[in-house]
Design an enzyme around this catalytic site. Structure first.
Site, PDB file in Angstrom:
ATOM      1  N   GLY A 247       0.763  -1.240   0.000  1.00 51.26           N
ATOM      2  CA  GLY A 247       0.000   0.000   0.000  1.00 51.26           C
ATOM      3  C   GLY A 247       0.789   1.283   0.000  1.00 51.26           C
ATOM      4  O   GLY A 247       0.221   2.342   0.265  1.00 51.26           O
ATOM      5  N   GLY A 287       2.870  -3.627  -4.470  1.00 52.73           N
ATOM      6  CA  GLY A 287       2.584  -3.844  -5.886  1.00 52.73           C
ATOM      7  C   GLY A 287       2.842  -2.600  -6.700  1.00 52.73           C
ATOM      8  O   GLY A 287       3.859  -2.463  -7.368  1.00 52.73           O
ATOM      9  N   ARG A 288       1.913  -1.656  -6.621  1.00 42.55           N
ATOM     10  CA  ARG A 288       1.983  -0.439  -7.437  1.00 42.55           C
ATOM     11  C   ARG A 288       3.316   0.288  -7.289  1.00 42.55           C
ATOM     12  O   ARG A 288       3.911   0.735  -8.264  1.00 42.55           O
ATOM     13  CB  ARG A 288       0.833   0.498  -7.057  1.00 42.55           C
ATOM     14  CG  ARG A 288       0.812   1.813  -7.816  1.00 42.55           C
ATOM     15  CD  ARG A 288      -0.313   2.719  -7.362  1.00 42.55           C
ATOM     16  NE  ARG A 288      -1.614   2.101  -7.624  1.00 42.55           N
ATOM     17  CZ  ARG A 288      -2.390   1.577  -6.682  1.00 42.55           C
ATOM     18  NH1 ARG A 288      -2.020   1.608  -5.417  1.00 42.55           N
ATOM     19  NH2 ARG A 288      -3.548   1.043  -6.994  1.00 42.55           N
ATOM     20  N   CYS A 360     -15.942   4.806 -26.978  1.00 44.50           N
ATOM     21  CA  CYS A 360     -17.135   5.511 -27.438  1.00 44.50           C
ATOM     22  C   CYS A 360     -17.990   5.999 -26.266  1.00 44.50           C
ATOM     23  O   CYS A 360     -19.136   5.584 -26.096  1.00 44.50           O
ATOM     24  CB  CYS A 360     -17.941   4.602 -28.370  1.00 44.50           C
ATOM     25  SG  CYS A 360     -19.149   5.493 -29.356  1.00 44.50           S
ATOM     26  N   TYR A 389      -1.201  -1.747 -12.985  1.00 50.15           N
ATOM     27  CA  TYR A 389      -2.658  -1.667 -13.144  1.00 50.15           C
ATOM     28  C   TYR A 389      -3.115  -1.000 -14.447  1.00 50.15           C
ATOM     29  O   TYR A 389      -4.316  -0.856 -14.651  1.00 50.15           O
ATOM     30  CB  TYR A 389      -3.311  -0.908 -11.977  1.00 50.15           C
ATOM     31  CG  TYR A 389      -3.192  -1.606 -10.654  1.00 50.15           C
ATOM     32  CD1 TYR A 389      -4.003  -2.688 -10.332  1.00 50.15           C
ATOM     33  CD2 TYR A 389      -2.261  -1.184  -9.714  1.00 50.15           C
ATOM     34  CE1 TYR A 389      -3.889  -3.326  -9.110  1.00 50.15           C
ATOM     35  CE2 TYR A 389      -2.138  -1.807  -8.490  1.00 50.15           C
ATOM     36  CZ  TYR A 389      -2.962  -2.880  -8.191  1.00 50.15           C
ATOM     37  OH  TYR A 389      -2.845  -3.508  -6.984  1.00 50.15           O
TER      38      TYR A 389
END
Length: 448
Positions: A247, A287-288, A360, A389
């Protein structure tokens, strides 16, 4: 803010890689969107993580597979000594395919099936149990046998939310873990450890993007203090490991790594000094923060136009590769840079422009009201900090194909080498994935 040497070097490597991708045809009219990952940047992040946690406490760093479930990326991290945290059978199979041994895996999910639990128990994969029903299920599966790997209980310290509610997992009503401040919850967790010798870990994860370090530290302190109380009550060190989750937020506003892993650990040492004295094995699940700053999405500008006095550049990268940014732009802003058709950074007076994608619906914008040199059709827009991600978690809106992804390394002379991570999905594969083999099934059902 002035960029430091490491971030400047990362920017230089990225610029060289974009130019080479255009020159090699990896990005251009026939491949109008691509994902690029800086291998040296990823390895530098792993090294910084290891250095920050160096000390007497044994640590197993695991990568949260959800952040980038691409097997070559997972393989790189396994080779760098990481473990892997998985939260689904798909992520588990990706991690195994990447070469992670069972004893470097952590299985987290609030909805583990009997079959998934049986597999993890049989192979010694570490498991964090989400609730008391799951705990009872593991009781039945073990049937008195010793567990082959670590098993813990995930607790929700209920310390509150950060600035992004969807990324905050320690709120009063979070779906994750045992809510510690609910009546009787702490006693129930303590009793669970008293009755089950095979339980030996606690797990707490406060959240990710938008969660400040003091909030994260408060949640981890709650888990640590509970572990201390349980061990004191039992008279021995039943809990031997604490999984503190991941985190660490990512700075999306400029090139700097902020906050750093060193700052994260400093905050923990100040709030929970006993966590690092060596009595507990620590597990992390970042992770990130390991990948984001090393990733770039490059996309060709197909058209430029204006509406209501606002310039608009229409590109091939939108919600399909930048889903969170498109739907929550205030929480997930991206930095954009423009290059010419040869892949050289553009210069000149800045103009206010929206960067639009191909999907669209009107909100398909990856950047709004940004100031960039004049953009023309055929130029390249780079979306920075997209290594986690983004190009790895494709959103199949409008049946747009998944783009190719390449890793790269750049030597001291600026020479770039690419390695394929994932091939571009063809339109034919999109059609096959949409049920081509069953094209007649509903018509046949109607006729019978």
């Amino acid at each position: 803010m002035t960029s430091g040497p490491a971030s400047r070097q990362r920017g230089d490597r990225r610029t060289a890689a974009l130019a080479r991708a255009v020159a090699d045809g990896l990005l251009g009219p026939h491949s109008p969107v691509v994902g690029l990952l800086d291998v040296d940047g990823v390895l530098a992040a792993v090294e910084a993580l290891d250095e920050a946690f160096a000390g007497p406490a044994p640590v197993q760093h695991t990568f949260a597979a959800k952040a980038c479930g691409l097997v070559p990326v997972l393989r790189l991290l396994a080779d760098a000594g990481m473990g892997c945290e998985v939260a689904s059978p798909g992520e588990l199979e990706q991690a195994l395919a990447a070469g992670f041994p069972y004893d470097r895996l952590v299985f987290d999910s609030p909805a583990k099936t009997v079959g998934e639990l049986e597999f993890a128990l049989a192979h010694g994969i570490a498991i964090n149990l989400d609730n008391f029903q799951e705990l009872a299920r593991v009781d039945r599966l073990l049937a008195g046998r010793e567990a082959a790997g670590p098993i813990g209980i995930r607790v929700n310290p209920q310390v509150g939310a950060g600035t992004i509610g969807a990324m905050s997992t320690a709120t009063a009503t979070s779906k994750f873990g045992v809510a510690l401040r609910d009546p009787g919850a702490e006693d129930a967790v303590t009793e669970a450890f008293e009755r089950r010798p095979w339980l030996n870990r606690l797990h707490a994860h406060v959240g990710s993007q938008g969660c400040p370090l003091p909030l994260v530290a408060e949640g981890i302190r709650a888990a640590y203090e509970l572990a201390e109380r349980i061990n004191d009550r039992l008279g021995h060190a039943r809990i031997t490991g604490i999984d503190i989750g991941g985190g660490l937020p990512v700075n999306f506003t400029d090139e700097e790594d902020r906050p750093t892993y060193a700052a994260y650990v400093a905050a923990l040492r100040a709030a929970v000094p006993g966590l690092f004295d060596g009595r507990y094995t620590l597990v992390t699940e970042f992770g990130r923060s390991l990948l984001a700053k090393s990733g770039t999405i490059g996309t060709v500008v197909e058209y430029t136009k204006s509406a209501g006095g606002r310039r608009i550049a229409v590109t091939h990268a939108g919600a399909q590769v930048a889903t969170r940014t498109v739907f929550m732009p205030g929480s997930w802003p991206l930095r954009a840079e423009v290059f010419d058709a040869a892949g050289r950074p553009k210069q000149g007076p800045a103009q206010v422009v929206d960067i639009a994608g191909p999907c669209c619906f009107a909100g398909d914008l990856t950047a709004t009201g940004v100031r960039l040199p004049a953009i023309e059709p055929g130029d390249v827009v780079a979306l920075h900090d997209t290594g986690a991600y983004y190009f790895s978690s494709h959103f199949s809106y409008n049946s747009l194909p998944r783009p190719a992804v390449y890793g790269y390394r750049t030597d001291a002379d600026g020479r770039v080498r690419f390695a394929p991570v994932r091939e571009a999905q063809s339109v034919r594969e999109v059609v096959e994935e949409s049920g081509l083999a069953q094209a007649e099934s509903l018509v046949e059902l109607r006729r019978t």
